[in-house]
Scaffold this motif. Structure first.
Motif, PDB file in Angstrom:
ATOM      1  N   TRP A   1      -4.954  24.989  41.177  1.00 34.43           N
ATOM      2  CA  TRP A   1      -4.117  25.421  39.833  1.00 34.43           C
ATOM      3  C   TRP A   1      -4.562  26.771  39.258  1.00 34.43           C
ATOM      4  CZ3 TRP A   1      -7.934  21.518  39.809  1.00 34.43           C
ATOM      5  CH2 TRP A   1      -8.939  22.008  39.182  1.00 34.43           C
ATOM      6  N   ILE A   2      -3.733  27.456  38.679  1.00 32.92           N
ATOM      7  CA  ILE A   2      -4.125  28.678  37.937  1.00 32.92           C
ATOM      8  C   ILE A   2      -4.424  28.239  36.321  1.00 32.92           C
ATOM      9  CG2 ILE A   2      -3.469  31.029  37.412  1.00 32.92           C
ATOM     10  CD1 ILE A   2      -3.380  30.315  40.602  1.00 32.92           C
ATOM     11  N   GLU A   3      -5.447  28.988  36.153  1.00 33.40           N
ATOM     12  CA  GLU A   3      -5.694  28.666  34.724  1.00 33.40           C
ATOM     13  C   GLU A   3      -6.318  30.144  34.019  1.00 33.40           C
ATOM     14  OE1 GLU A   3      -8.080  25.512  31.589  1.00 33.40           O
ATOM     15  OE2 GLU A   3      -8.597  25.670  33.760  1.00 33.40           O
ATOM     16  N   ASP A   4      -5.718  30.479  32.891  1.00 36.04           N
ATOM     17  CA  ASP A   4      -6.105  31.834  32.352  1.00 36.04           C
ATOM     18  C   ASP A   4      -6.116  32.906  33.237  1.00 36.04           C
ATOM     19  OD1 ASP A   4      -6.680  30.553  29.734  1.00 36.04           O
ATOM     20  OD2 ASP A   4      -8.559  30.195  30.387  1.00 36.04           O
ATOM     21  N   GLY A   5      -5.375  32.974  34.340  1.00 35.68           N
ATOM     22  CA  GLY A   5      -5.012  33.998  35.328  1.00 35.68           C
ATOM     23  C   GLY A   5      -6.129  33.626  36.499  1.00 35.68           C
ATOM     24  N   ALA A   6      -6.666  32.713  36.356  1.00 36.43           N
ATOM     25  CA  ALA A   6      -7.554  32.537  37.539  1.00 36.43           C
ATOM     26  C   ALA A   6      -7.347  31.470  38.395  1.00 36.43           C
ATOM     27  CB  ALA A   6      -9.108  32.420  37.045  1.00 36.43           C
ATOM     28  N   LEU A   7      -7.736  31.360  39.728  1.00 40.55           N
ATOM     29  CA  LEU A   7      -7.332  30.313  40.746  1.00 40.55           C
ATOM     30  C   LEU A   7      -8.300  29.520  40.802  1.00 40.55           C
ATOM     31  CD1 LEU A   7      -5.580  29.324  43.075  1.00 40.55           C
ATOM     32  CD2 LEU A   7      -6.704  30.850  44.421  1.00 40.55           C
ATOM     33  N   SER A   8      -8.222  28.388  40.584  1.00 38.71           N
ATOM     34  CA  SER A   8      -9.220  27.092  41.125  1.00 38.71           C
ATOM     35  C   SER A   8      -8.741  26.484  42.291  1.00 38.71           C
ATOM     36  CB  SER A   8      -9.504  26.113  40.081  1.00 38.71           C
ATOM     37  OG  SER A   8     -10.068  26.938  38.913  1.00 38.71           O
ATOM     38  N   ILE A   9      -9.374  26.397  43.696  1.00 33.98           N
ATOM     39  CA  ILE A   9      -8.866  25.834  44.791  1.00 33.98           C
ATOM     40  C   ILE A   9     -10.073  25.027  45.452  1.00 33.98           C
ATOM     41  CG2 ILE A   9      -8.998  27.894  46.261  1.00 33.98           C
ATOM     42  CD1 ILE A   9      -6.520  26.994  47.559  1.00 33.98           C
ATOM     43  N   PHE A  10      -9.427  23.766  45.914  1.00 29.83           N
ATOM     44  CA  PHE A  10     -10.592  23.087  46.376  1.00 29.83           C
ATOM     45  C   PHE A  10     -10.261  22.371  47.930  1.00 29.83           C
ATOM     46  CE2 PHE A  10     -10.785  22.712  41.921  1.00 29.83           C
ATOM     47  CZ  PHE A  10     -12.028  23.463  41.692  1.00 29.83           C
ATOM     48  N   ASP A  11     -11.242  22.179  48.650  1.00 32.09           N
ATOM     49  CA  ASP A  11     -11.003  21.463  50.073  1.00 32.09           C
ATOM     50  C   ASP A  11     -11.438  20.164  49.824  1.00 32.09           C
ATOM     51  OD1 ASP A  11     -10.908  20.783  52.500  1.00 32.09           O
ATOM     52  OD2 ASP A  11     -12.283  21.892  53.473  1.00 32.09           O
TER      53      ASP A  11
END
Length: 221
Positions: free
Chosen positions: A127-137
């Motif tokens: 997801w994108i929050e405050d312009g930053a990407l969080s991504i998880f395997d």
């Protein structure tokens, strides 16, 4: 009368000699022109042969710019998972680059080769929050979850590169991962047959958010 005849005889001899000289020059010119024509024909034939034998120019495969933006013809294939979520893909050697474009400002996810429900699925959640990407395997340990991170189970995060953007209520996530599994919590993505997919999205930026929609599909690269 004899002198008159001899005069014409000498004149005829001169005329014949002159004609012979002219003919000789003409033959030489014709011979020279013939040689030039043969040489030009040989040269043209050689050039044509060279063109026929030349190897065709092969353009390098188009590369995907992993920048969180999907452009036209950037990917080899695409699939509408539903009316609000689209998957894109392009192979890159031993890896694959994928993009999820969702009509949501929350979480998007994709899973590979589950046994039942979410169980045993190799998952990517982002997801994108405050312009930053969080991504998880991640890895599905049960049919209805949970889906802990690979690293928390003793595996490793195999997302090699990623980027994302969010604009106008649309979330775009691009990522690269290996085609082949590299630990017990990864699954192969087949290039010579089908791979079962599961997908989901929600309206919240959360690892445990309730899905707004979810489903399954079959990927064939």
């Amino acid at each position: 009368m004899l002198l008159h005849v001899n005069y014409y005889a000498k004149g005829s001899e001169i005329s014949l000699r002159t004609s012979s000289s002219i003919l000789g020059l003409m033959y030489k010119k014709i011979y020279s022109i013939g040689i030039v024509i043969v040489m030009m024909a040989t040269l043209v034939a050689g050039c044509a042969s060279g063109e026929d034998d030349a190897e065709p120019t092969t353009l390098p495969p188009k590369e995907v710019a992993i920048d969180g933006i999907v452009t036209q013809d950037e990917y080899e294939g695409s699939m509408e998972l539903n009316s609000r979520l689209t998957l894109y893909w392009r192979t890159a050697g031993e890896n694959i680059v994928m993009a999820l474009v969702g009509d949501t400002d929350g979480m998007v996810s994709i899973g590979f080769d589950p046994s039942v429900g979410m169980k045993d699925a190799d998952m990517v959640i982002a997801w994108i929050e405050d312009g930053a990407l969080s991504i998880f395997d991640c890895y599905g340990t049960g049919a209805s979850g949970p889906h802990p991170k690979d690293a928390d189970l003793g595996g490793q995060d195999d997302i090699l590169e990623a980027a994302g953007s969010e604009s106008g209520g649309v979330t775009t996530v691009e990522f690269m991962r290996p085609l082949a599994a590299s630990d017990d919590y990864d699954k192969d993505i087949a290039t010579d047959g089908p791979t079962t997919l599961i997908w989901a999205y929600s309206g919240s930026d959360s690892f445990t958010a309730q899905h707004s929609s979810r489903g399954s599909a079959t990927l064939e690269i």
